[in-house]
Design a protein around this motif. Structure first.
Motif, PDB file in Angstrom:
ATOM      1  N   LEU A 325      -3.347 -26.074 -13.276  1.00  0.00           N
ATOM      2  CA  LEU A 325      -4.662 -26.044 -12.629  1.00  0.00           C
ATOM      3  C   LEU A 325      -4.568 -25.428 -11.234  1.00  0.00           C
ATOM      4  O   LEU A 325      -3.528 -25.547 -10.578  1.00  0.00           O
ATOM      5  N   PRO A 326      -5.656 -24.833 -10.736  1.00  0.00           N
ATOM      6  CA  PRO A 326      -5.617 -24.319  -9.364  1.00  0.00           C
ATOM      7  C   PRO A 326      -5.434 -25.460  -8.368  1.00  0.00           C
ATOM      8  O   PRO A 326      -5.844 -26.594  -8.652  1.00  0.00           O
ATOM      9  N   PRO A 327      -4.836 -25.189  -7.214  1.00  0.00           N
ATOM     10  CA  PRO A 327      -4.654 -26.250  -6.210  1.00  0.00           C
ATOM     11  C   PRO A 327      -5.990 -26.645  -5.582  1.00  0.00           C
ATOM     12  O   PRO A 327      -6.919 -25.844  -5.521  1.00  0.00           O
ATOM     13  N   THR A 328      -6.067 -27.903  -5.155  1.00  0.00           N
ATOM     14  CA  THR A 328      -7.248 -28.337  -4.398  1.00  0.00           C
ATOM     15  C   THR A 328      -6.872 -29.523  -3.517  1.00  0.00           C
ATOM     16  O   THR A 328      -5.732 -29.991  -3.542  1.00  0.00           O
ATOM     17  N   HIS A 329      -7.830 -30.012  -2.731  1.00  0.00           N
ATOM     18  CA  HIS A 329      -7.632 -31.213  -1.914  1.00  0.00           C
ATOM     19  C   HIS A 329      -7.335 -32.403  -2.846  1.00  0.00           C
ATOM     20  O   HIS A 329      -7.992 -32.544  -3.881  1.00  0.00           O
ATOM     21  N   PRO A 330      -6.373 -33.275  -2.488  1.00  0.00           N
ATOM     22  CA  PRO A 330      -6.015 -34.383  -3.380  1.00  0.00           C
ATOM     23  C   PRO A 330      -7.205 -35.236  -3.850  1.00  0.00           C
ATOM     24  O   PRO A 330      -7.237 -35.667  -4.992  1.00  0.00           O
ATOM     25  N   LEU A 331      -8.193 -35.470  -2.977  1.00  0.00           N
ATOM     26  CA  LEU A 331      -9.318 -36.312  -3.387  1.00  0.00           C
ATOM     27  C   LEU A 331     -10.319 -35.576  -4.275  1.00  0.00           C
ATOM     28  O   LEU A 331     -11.185 -36.192  -4.897  1.00  0.00           O
ATOM     29  N   LEU A 332     -10.228 -34.260  -4.309  1.00  0.00           N
ATOM     30  CA  LEU A 332     -11.126 -33.480  -5.163  1.00  0.00           C
ATOM     31  C   LEU A 332     -10.514 -33.200  -6.528  1.00  0.00           C
ATOM     32  O   LEU A 332     -11.192 -32.713  -7.438  1.00  0.00           O
ATOM     33  N   ALA A 333      -9.235 -33.528  -6.660  1.00  0.00           N
ATOM     34  CA  ALA A 333      -8.500 -33.180  -7.882  1.00  0.00           C
ATOM     35  C   ALA A 333      -9.169 -33.650  -9.181  1.00  0.00           C
ATOM     36  O   ALA A 333      -9.125 -32.925 -10.181  1.00  0.00           O
ATOM     37  N   PRO A 334      -9.828 -34.849  -9.197  1.00  0.00           N
ATOM     38  CA  PRO A 334     -10.445 -35.273 -10.472  1.00  0.00           C
ATOM     39  C   PRO A 334     -11.460 -34.259 -11.027  1.00  0.00           C
ATOM     40  O   PRO A 334     -11.672 -34.204 -12.229  1.00  0.00           O
ATOM     41  N   LEU A 335     -12.061 -33.473 -10.145  1.00  0.00           N
ATOM     42  CA  LEU A 335     -13.034 -32.473 -10.616  1.00  0.00           C
ATOM     43  C   LEU A 335     -12.354 -31.407 -11.472  1.00  0.00           C
ATOM     44  O   LEU A 335     -13.010 -30.720 -12.247  1.00  0.00           O
ATOM     45  N   LEU A 336     -11.042 -31.273 -11.312  1.00  0.00           N
ATOM     46  CA  LEU A 336     -10.290 -30.310 -12.128  1.00  0.00           C
ATOM     47  C   LEU A 336      -9.498 -31.008 -13.223  1.00  0.00           C
ATOM     48  O   LEU A 336      -9.520 -30.583 -14.378  1.00  0.00           O
ATOM     49  N   THR A 337      -8.802 -32.091 -12.887  1.00  0.00           N
ATOM     50  CA  THR A 337      -7.892 -32.711 -13.866  1.00  0.00           C
ATOM     51  C   THR A 337      -8.627 -33.332 -15.060  1.00  0.00           C
ATOM     52  O   THR A 337      -8.054 -33.453 -16.142  1.00  0.00           O
TER      53      THR A 337
END
Ligand code: M6R
Length: 369
Positions: A325-337
């Protein structure tokens, strides 16, 4: 209509970048500050806030668990998360300095509605996060933040969940801004990152081919385990719920750190474990801990599927398959994972010949207690 998609589920999964974009619309001003002008909740109350309690059921409750990490980190207000049907029966402590966040896609879930009524009777202020204009829960709440997923038809929630996560992140950032708790630079970065999220969700959707092949290989698995840490923990719960609902496969989600406290006994060759891996750059400590958990799983011969940041070479060494997955802010990660887990559940269900829009025994909104 399904607009040419084979199912509402497939359509709603694909609509997620737009659903998130619409939910963000109007919430960030030209200076990059969060505004909640259309949410009727006074700044004075939010500044004097002592506690937040989230009430919700099912998938909505997992967005509530993500809210806890974000609000506590950014706004420094204590947060409790309760299943709505448990809330009233534990004699919760609420007063006029408590904000109750009632999260519901339909706005008609009876368990959540009863919890809202109880909270207001006890003097708390209720903010509904809802996807259905004019539904009962927003009508009976003090204020409402409408998610903009558009109508969700498939019984299992997908795009509504992503917009709920978006909404609670916006709220957490707004609270942090108001209360000015000294995390200013991080807030600015997170807002900026949030604006770029719809594009990244689109990139994640491009991994559908890989996930479909994986689903074909997993269709016969009798049980799948999902583990994660921090915000990856509620994502693991959501991945397991999706698989149960859509494919009727036994699935369990738990916090990665719990593995050694019991569930490790389940591991044997052939057992599939999906691991939500934190970013090695954004969350190096959690990443290292997750890697040692992965090694323990590997030592028992189980099959590991990693949901990880692209370029994570450590996870590549240990996992049997990695969805990057592309990198993102740790707290935003659920939007991708979350997205690969939705696709995985849907494709396993299809491979098993199930009706993904209307799973057995389930209703879109549960209007009985
Ligand atoms: O309409 P609500 O958000 O209040 O519904 C809550 C749950 O019933 C719902 O999320 C349920 O768990 C879904 N079937 C999950 O896919």
């Amino acid at each position: 209509t399904k607009d040419g998609y084979p199912s509402f589920m497939a359509k709603e999964i694909q609509e997620q970048p737009d659903a998130v974009r619409r939910t963000l619309q109007g919430k960030v001003d030209a200076q990059g500050r969060i505004t909640l002008a259309d949410t009727d909740i006074e700044a004075d109350f939010l500044m004097g806030l002592k506690k937040v309690i989230v009430i919700a059921c099912g998938t909505a409750s997992y967005s509530g668990q993500i809210a806890k990490y974000a609000i506590e980190r950014w706004a420094r207000v204590p947060v409790e998360v309760d299943l709505a049907h448990e809330f009233r029966y534990r004699s919760p402590m609420l007063d006029q300095h408590t904000l109750v966040l009632a999260i519901s896609q339909s706005g008609e879930t009876m368990d959540t509605l009863m919890a809202v009524r109880y909270a207001r009777e006890q003097g708390a202020r209720v903010l509904a996060v809802c996807n259905t204009p004019g539904a009962t829960i927003p009508r009976e709440s003090d204020a409402v933040f409408y998610t903009q997923a558009g109508p969700e038809v498939a019984v299992a929630s997908t795009k509504a969940f992503l917009t709920q996560v978006t909404a609670v992140l916006i709220l957490a950032l707004y609270l942090a801004q108001l209360r000015d708790v000294g995390v200013g630079a991080e807030i600015g970065d997170a807002v900026e990152e949030l604006r770029g999220i719809p594009e990244k969700v689109k990139q994640v959707l491009a991994s559908e081919r890989q996930i479909k092949d994986l689903a074909g290989a997993l269709a016969g698995a009798p049980a799948v385990l999902f583990i994660g840490r921090h915000v990856g923990y509620p994502v693991a719960l959501e991945g397991a719920l999706k698989l149960k609902e859509l494919a009727y496969t036994h699935a369990e989600g738990f916090a990665a750190g719990e593995l050694k406290h019991g569930p490790i006994a389940l591991l044997e060759p052939g057992q599939v474990v999906v691991v939500i891996v934190p970013s090695p750059i954004g969350s190096p400590i959690l990443h290292a801990k997750t890697m040692s958990t992965i090694q323990e799983i590997k030592a028992r011969g189980a099959t590991i599927i990693g949901i990880a940041e692209e370029g994570d070479s450590v996870v590549n060494t240990w996992a049997d398959e990695v969805v990057a997955l592309p990198p993102t802010h740790p707290l935003l990660a659920p939007l991708l994972t979350t997205v690969p887990l939705q696709l995985l559940a849907a494709h396993i269900a299809l491979a098993r010949g199930m009706d993904v829009d209307q799973p057995r025994n389930l209703a879109k909104s549960v209007t009985v207690e």
